[in-house]
Design an enzyme around this catalytic site. Sequence first.
Site, PDB file in Angstrom:
ATOM      1  N   HIS A  37      12.643  46.848  10.513  1.00  0.00           N
ATOM      2  CA  HIS A  37      11.669  46.446   9.708  1.00  0.00           C
ATOM      3  C   HIS A  37      11.195  45.187  10.299  1.00  0.00           C
ATOM      4  O   HIS A  37      11.868  44.630  11.005  1.00  0.00           O
ATOM      5  CB  HIS A  37      11.942  45.861   8.321  1.00  0.00           C
ATOM      6  CG  HIS A  37      13.134  45.166   8.163  1.00  0.00           C
ATOM      7  ND1 HIS A  37      14.611  45.688   8.322  1.00  0.00           N
ATOM      8  CD2 HIS A  37      13.144  44.061   7.756  1.00  0.00           C
ATOM      9  CE1 HIS A  37      15.278  44.610   8.295  1.00  0.00           C
ATOM     10  NE2 HIS A  37      14.721  43.560   7.767  1.00  0.00           N
ATOM     11  N   HIS A  56       9.409  41.349   9.920  1.00  0.00           N
ATOM     12  CA  HIS A  56       9.153  40.176   9.071  1.00  0.00           C
ATOM     13  C   HIS A  56       7.911  39.518   9.498  1.00  0.00           C
ATOM     14  O   HIS A  56       7.776  39.149  10.728  1.00  0.00           O
ATOM     15  CB  HIS A  56      10.360  39.176   9.017  1.00  0.00           C
ATOM     16  CG  HIS A  56      11.553  39.883   8.500  1.00  0.00           C
ATOM     17  ND1 HIS A  56      11.829  39.336   7.229  1.00  0.00           N
ATOM     18  CD2 HIS A  56      12.645  40.323   9.070  1.00  0.00           C
ATOM     19  CE1 HIS A  56      13.111  39.948   7.087  1.00  0.00           C
ATOM     20  NE2 HIS A  56      13.552  40.329   8.177  1.00  0.00           N
TER      21      HIS A  56
END
Length: 137
Positions: A98, A100
């Site tokens: 992922h 950010h």
Amino acid sequence: MDCIFCKIANGEIPSTTLYEDEEVRVIFDINPASVGHVLILPKTHAASLLEYPTEKLGTIFVLAQKIGNAMIQGLPCDGVNILANCREAAGQTVDHFHVHIIPRYANAPTKDAMTIESGTIEKPDFDALKEAITKAF
């Protein structure tokens, strides 16, 4: 597989979604480092950026750039951090790649939750480091 980010990315667990397409879901982080902090979650599982298919990385970071620019214009924040932690020692807490995108506000009344500080270490042997990395490259 029992991956919480796979479940969120694929709509099995509710989230506040900023953006979605066939490859990713972008959600607001429930434990944000600052107001507006989002995560880009690929719908296909990979443990981290290091394992994610190289040919798909470009689309992730093009999207991160678009969202970062939209944050600066729309929130407005003064800057953004765009980062991917790889493995636990680097701060990765969920084993699902992922990215950010963290808005930063110059005049925030309190320091936000994330800081990156430079430490003081003994000067390393840069040539030895280069050789070790180059061998594995």
